[in-house]
Each structure stands twice: as structure tokens, then as C-alpha cells.
Design an enzyme around this catalytic site. Structure first.
Site, PDB file in Angstrom:
ATOM      1  N   GLU A 432      23.844   6.222  68.381  1.00 60.76           N
ATOM      2  CA  GLU A 432      24.884   5.521  67.639  1.00 60.76           C
ATOM      3  C   GLU A 432      26.261   6.088  67.995  1.00 60.76           C
ATOM      4  OE1 GLU A 432      26.465   5.571  62.996  1.00 60.76           O
ATOM      5  OE2 GLU A 432      24.457   6.306  63.472  1.00 60.76           O
ATOM      6  N   ASP A 508      22.830   8.623  62.745  1.00 60.48           N
ATOM      7  CA  ASP A 508      23.210   9.587  61.712  1.00 60.48           C
ATOM      8  C   ASP A 508      22.170   9.629  60.594  1.00 60.48           C
ATOM      9  OD1 ASP A 508      25.486  10.009  63.134  1.00 60.48           O
ATOM     10  OD2 ASP A 508      26.805   8.834  61.835  1.00 60.48           O
ATOM     11  N   ASP A 510      22.416   9.326  57.501  1.00 62.62           N
ATOM     12  CA  ASP A 510      22.967   8.774  56.263  1.00 62.62           C
ATOM     13  C   ASP A 510      22.572   7.305  56.141  1.00 62.62           C
ATOM     14  OD1 ASP A 510      24.534   7.497  58.139  1.00 62.62           O
ATOM     15  OD2 ASP A 510      26.373   8.585  57.672  1.00 62.62           O
ATOM     16  N   ASP A 512      24.316   4.497  56.691  1.00 57.55           N
ATOM     17  CA  ASP A 512      24.680   3.688  57.858  1.00 57.55           C
ATOM     18  C   ASP A 512      23.728   3.943  59.020  1.00 57.55           C
ATOM     19  OD1 ASP A 512      26.751   2.247  56.835  1.00 57.55           O
ATOM     20  OD2 ASP A 512      28.309   3.670  57.410  1.00 57.55           O
TER      21      ASP A 512
END
Length: 657
Positions: A432, A508, A510, A512
Site C-alpha cells: 500500500e 497498514d 489499521d 484503512d
């Protein structure tokens, strides 16, 4: 107006599970529910820990005709006096409290158990929770003490009497009746039990282990004076062994980074043909899924053999020897001692402790280098075997490359490819963002790891027609990079064009990042399902937190990483148990992969020896049911179905916003 289910959610709705209730409510979180072997193993492991501490010389197991199992040893006996804080007999606490035991104060050189099978702290309390009845008899300090439990609760409180002549002076006997309600099968797998008990005798030379099966009147007894070497020779049978190498090493007070006593013992045998045997253990606990101690053995063997080949100029020009060339014909039994082992899962099947790679390789490499320098002819025979393996691997890779070479498309410009063309080894990381892609490019092993950065979130491709997919640049680049055309769930697909054995989603840790994971998994499930079915898709798990811990006793200052809040809490609990005051350590949260240095990303997420890289599959539901679920989750016309899911399960989710 009627009261809805959501309206009835109040303070009284919160239920606190006490004692052993959590185990009985969700046994699969604490043990294997296939059969009762693991809960019996918890009792056996306690006896083995007594032997490991030098306090027991005999373990006896009886499988009774009624399905119950007795396990006894001649160790010190579990203490039966009152606990100074709890005011309850210690032996009762051990069987009724999830986090009670003698294996936490490991930094104390005088601790009861310096090396044992982990720090989960559940142990025999899980055995008790999942038993119809459990009886304990302890011989200690001139007294025979008894107590009994039913369904996890004490039904016969502790009572004692003086020992009589002829009775064993010390030891613990536990008899357990597993509760069939909690297991798919109530039967103990006899072969696995035999293997488990024999392994204890193997790992503790001089320990006598005895098994009696009442139904068949069979008795087995093991005692290995020569430990690992004797066991490996017996297991390999008639397999011709090219060379055999064993040794052991333990850290001393001046060894930097490790506590005194940490180390490993091993026996390795190389053979040109036949099946190979590979078994590893940590503090006597079997680790069938291997882990970082196995990686340390592989690293030590590889570096020593590679150095020998280079020293004697034995390798043909242009041939590169890899770790799997050395390891592919190696049989081994490895027993590691780790002060504070971190396992994957409650069943401790895989060791995750990152320092174990350095610990084991640090002893194996110099020992094998010395052995090879003293046995040059045998070393050259081993080198020939390794070189032959490397040449065979290289020829196979060249065949695949020739087959793919003529029709290959121009690779996307953002792709940073790897050097190897060995499909079984190559890995592609879909990363990403360009920032994270830069860290991944610098931190990767360029020999076999490729990186393709993605710009933001890819298209939700669940309802995109196959011939319109390549209108999206990101999806076009992914398809070209992996060397496979989009296809359907039931299409027959030629995977010979595949360029990487592992396609790894790296985003990541998290919300997102999870969304990007889901979008990429949607792409693979919908348009590359045979890639999923064949086990080529993986999800990399980078850490969310870094904990900077100061030195603790003989343990040096360290950087510890946690995937989520649960692991962070476990690390903090461990630091408290190590004697650190609250606030002595610092916790930092990674905002994204781009924040991690190349070294951190390698150590935590890219290094095959220390990373966590779960494989993606269809699971127990199967491909059709999985596709139906994704239709509900990702379909444009399924908003109502998603709303129902959120209303039903929304209060169970801790949202990270």
C-alpha cells in the site's frame, strides 16, 4: 412502543466470566477440541518440567479402561500449604485459576522452573475445566494429601494424612476423566500419545517414561541414555546416512543478550535418499509447526556448509547455494531451551520468539564449522550432496523460465522484481503506497522478494466484468506482474505462467489497511480463484505497536512488537512480571508502513524466519459459500444485508477510528 433488543442493552447485560467459566464457554480458545490429548499433555508437561528441573527421574501414565488417565511422577510434589495472598491451598489454585503456576518468575536464578513450556499460564486448570472429574494426590514433606474436582469445581477439599511405610516419599499423581461433551472424539489417539511420551524420554536422557494401556494390557517403557542421537538413529532405521553431527550449547553469565542456561541441543543426519525426520521442541514442548528455533538451526547449518564450500572452492562457477539446498536432505531432532518462549496459539505448535533464531544459529554454526574442519572428507561428501541439490533446483527453475519466456508481457514499471526465477521460493508483496513500497524495497531480500507498490485503494472488482478489468491500471499491473490472466471459479487454469509462489498483501495494520486487504482479497477470490485454491495468496501482518523495554536482569534492552491491542497487553504483562515498574517502558504506535524503517519492516514482516504470514484459503465453508458471503459483503445491491450484519454484530466490534 415495544422494546427492541438493542434497547435492552444495559449494565446488567454485561456478564463477567469467572474462574474456569471462560474455558468451558469457549474451549477451542484454550486447547484442541478434536480429542482430549492436549489436556492430558498439560499434566504430562508438568511432570516433564519437574524432570527438566532435575527433580524427577520417572513419569508413569496409565490409560484406564473407563477412559480416564492417570499421570504421576516422583518429583517434589505440588505445594499444598496456603497461598500467602489468596489464603487457598496452592494445589487448589493451580487447578482452578487460569493464571496460577510456578513458571512466571523465570529471571530469578533460584526459581522453581527456569525453563518450561511457556507463559500462557493456563496449563492444568484447562484440564480441570474440561474434565467430569479430576483427582490429585500429592506426597510431600511426610504427608499424603488428596483433593478432587468435578466440572472444574472443588468437591473434595484438601485433606492429608501421614505417609506410611512403603509409600513414595515425594511425587504427584493426577487422574482425569475428560468430559466427552467438549471433544469431537473422546478417544485418546494412541499413536500420538506414544510419540509424545517417547519424546520426553528422548529429550531427557536417563528419564524413565512408562505407559500402561489397561484395555489391551500393553506396557511401553522408554529410557534413552544417548538422548537425541539414539532416537534419530532408531527413527531413521535402514536409511543410509552420509554423515551425522550432534552437539549442544548453552549461554553463560557473560553471553551477551541471553540468560544463563538458554541454548539448544541437536542431532542432524544428512542422507542422499529416503524420507527425512524433522522434530523440534522448546523446553520439552513439541513444536510440530516448527518456528524460529528451526530457522536458527537452518541458518547455522547453511552458513557453516556455505563457508566450507567457499573455503575449499568446491562450487561450480555460476552456481548459488541456497539454505534449502543444505536443508532439503537433513533429518534432525532439535531441543531448545528458551527462558521466556513466545508461542503461536495456546497449543504451542510454533515458536515465535525472534531471538531464538540468533540463539540456536549462534551455537550450531561454530560447532559445525569446527566439525567440518576436523572431518574434511565427510565435509566434501556433504558439499557434493548440497551442490547436486542446488544444480537440480537450478535446472528445474530454468525449465520453467524457458516455458514462460516467449509470451511474457512487459512487466509494469513500478514493479521491483527479484533475482530468482524459482517459483517455489519467489514472493511478490503488493504494498500500500509508494512510501511503504520504498521501505519494502530497501528492507526486502532482493534474491527472492519482489515489491509492487499500489496507489491507494484498488477498485472493488466483485461485480466488474472480466474483460473490463484491465481498464483499471492497478489491477492490470497486478495481473501482468503475477503472470496470470483473470479467470472464473470453475475454469481450468494453466498455472505454469505464474511468476511467484507467494502473492502477499502488505498493508497498514489499521482500518484503512484492512479495507485494502479486503479489496485485494475480493479481486483474487472473484477473478483469480485458482490462485487462492492452490494456496498462493497470503496476508502479511505488520505490527501496530512497538514497545521499547529497558534491560531486565540479564535480559538486555529490547524492541518488542505487537500486532494488536491483545498482544500489546500480553507484552506489558510480561514486562511487569519481569519486575519492571509501570511506565519504565515506552509504547509507540505505527501510523503506517511508511513510518517503519527498512530494518524494522524486514525484522517484523518480511523475514521468513520471524514474520507472520497466514495463508488465505476457502476454509471449512468451501468456495461456493465463501463466494456467497462476499456477495453480501461487496455486492452493490446488498446494502440491506450489510446493514443487518452491522445491526446484529456491531456491538461486538471494537472500531479503530
Amino acid at each position: 412502543m415495544g422494546t427492541s433488543k438493542r434497547d435492552s442493552y444495559s449494565e446488567a447485560s454485561i456478564r463477567v466470566l469467572k474462574g474456569l467459566e471462560p474455558v468451558r464457554q469457549r474451549p477451542g480458545m484454550y486447547t484442541s477440541t478434536v480429542n482430549p490429548l492436549h489436556i492430558v499433555q498439560e499434566v504430562i508437561d508438568n511432570c516433564a518440567d519437574e524432570a527438566l528441573a532435575g527433580q524427577a527421574g520417572r513419569i508413569e501414565v496409565i490409560v484406564h479402561a473407563d477412559g480416564s488417565v492417570t499421570v504421576q511422577d516422583d518429583g517434589r510434589g505440588i505445594p499444598v500449604g496456603l497461598h500467602p495472598d489468596e489464603g487457598v491451598p496452592v494445589v487448589e489454585l493451580v487447578f482452578t485459576q487460569l493464571h496460577a503456576g510456578g513458571k512466571f518468575d523465570k529471571l530469578d536464578a533460584g526459581a522453581a522452573y527456569r525453563f518450561s513450556g511457556g507463559l500462557h499460564g493456563v496449563g492444568v486448570s484447562v484440564t480441570n475445566a474440561l474434565a467430569r472429574r479430576l483427582e490429585v494426590e500429592v506426597h510431600r514433606e511426610g504427608q499424603a494429601s488428596f483433593l478432587a474436582f468435578a466440572d472444574g469445581a472443588t468437591v473434595e477439599p484438601l485433606h492429608s494424612r501421614p505417609l506410611v511405610r512403603g509409600e513414595a516419599r515425594n511425587g504427584t499423581r493426577v487422574r482425569v476423566w475428560p468430559d466427552a461433551r467438549y471433544f469431537d472424539s473422546p478417544q485418546l489417539p494412541q499413536g500420538e500419545l506414544l510419540h509424545l511420551l517417547r519424546s520426553k524420554a528422548v529429550l531427557l536422557p536417563g528419564l524413565t517414561v512408562r505407559l500402561h494401556l489397561e484395555k489391551s494390557a500393553e506396557t511401553h517403557e522408554w529410557r534413552y541414555e544417548h538422548g537425541l542421537r539414539g532416537y534419530l538413529r532408531e527413527s531413521l532405521g535402514d536409511t543410509p546416512v552420509l554423515l551425522e553431527f550432534d552437539g549442544e550449547g548453552a549461554a553463560e553469565a557473560q553471553t551477551e543478550g541471553f540468560a544463563p542456561g538458554e541454548g539448544a541441543s541437536w542431532c542432524v543426519a544428512f542422507s542422499a535418499e529416503g524420507s527425512v525426520l524433522r522434530e523440534s521442541y522448546v523446553n520439552l514442548i513439541p513444536t510440530p509447526a516448527g518456528g524460529t528455533h528451526d530457522a536458527g538451526l537452518r541458518e547455522g547449518l547453511f552458513q557453516a556448509v556455505k563457508g566450507f564450500i567457499e573455503l575449499h572452492a568446491l562450487s561450480p562457477k555460476g552456481l548459488r547455494v541456497l539454505p534449502e539446498d543444505v536443508f532439503s536432505r537433513a533429518s534432525y531432532v532439535l531441543s531448545a531451551k528458551v527462558l521466556d518462549p513466545q508461542f503461536q496459539g495456546q497449543m504451542k505448535e510454533r515458536l515465535n520468539s525472534r531471538d531464538a533464531v540468533r540463539l540456536v544459529s549462534g551455537f550450531v554454526r561454530p560447532a559445525l564449522e569446527l566439525w567440518l574442519s576436523q572431518h574434511v572428507e565427510q565435509g566434501k561428501a556433504l558439499a557434493e550432496l548440497v551442490i547436486a541439490q542446488a544444480q537440480s533446483r537450478q535446472r528445474a527453475a530454468q525449465r520453467v523460465e524457458r516455458r514462460k519466456g516467449s509470451g511474457i508481457a512487459v512487466l509494469p514499471g513500478k514493479l521491483t522484481d527479484c533475482e530468482s526465477r524459482d517459483l517455489s521460493r519467489n514472493e511478490l508483496f503488493l504494498v500500500e503506497g509508494d512510501s511503504a513500497g520504498g521501505s519494502a524495497k530497501m528492507g526486502r531480500d532482493k534474491e527472492f522478494q519482489a515489491v509492487l507498490p499500489l496507489r491507494g485503494k484498488v477498485l472493488n472488482s466483485w461485480e466488474v466484468e472480466r474483460d473490463r478489468l484491465f481498464a483499471n491500471q492497478e489491477i492490470h499491473d497486478i495481473a501482468v506482474a503475477i503472470g496470470l490472466d483473470p479467470h472464473g471459479l470453475h475454469d481450468e487454469v494453466d498455472l505454469s505462467g505464474l511468476r511467484y509462489g507467494k502473492i502477499c498483501i502488505l498493508s497498514d495494520a489499521d482500518v484503512d489497511g484492512s479495507h485494502i486487504q479486503v479489496l485485494l482479497l475480493t479481486l483474487f477470490l472473484r477473478h483469480f480463484p485458482q490462485l487462492v485454491r492452490s494456496g498462493h495468496v497470503y496476508v502479511a501482518r505488520p505490527p501496530l505497536y512497538r514497545v521499547d523495554a529497558p534491560a531486565r536482569g540479564r535480559k538486555p534492552a529490547a524492541k518488542l512488537y505487537a500486532l494488536d491491542d491483545g498482544e500489546l497487553q500480553a507484552i506489558c504483562d510480561r514486562l511487569r512480571k519481569d519486575g519492571l515498574r509501570e511506565g519504565a517502558w515506552s509504547v509507540s504506535r505505527f501510523k503506517g508502513l511508511g513510518e517503519m524503517s527498512a530494518e524494522q519492516l524486514w525484522e517484523t514482516t518480511l523475514n521468513p524466519d520471524t514474520r507472520r504470514l497466514p495463508q488465505v484459503g476457502f476454509g471449512g465453508q468451501g468456495s461456493e459459500a465463501t463466494a456467497e458471503l462476499f456477495t453480501r459483503l461487496m455486492g452493490k445491491g446488498e446494502a440491506q444485508a450489510r446493514r443487518e450484519l452491522m445491526e446484529t454484530f456491531g456491538d461486538r466490534v471494537e472500531v479503530d477510528i
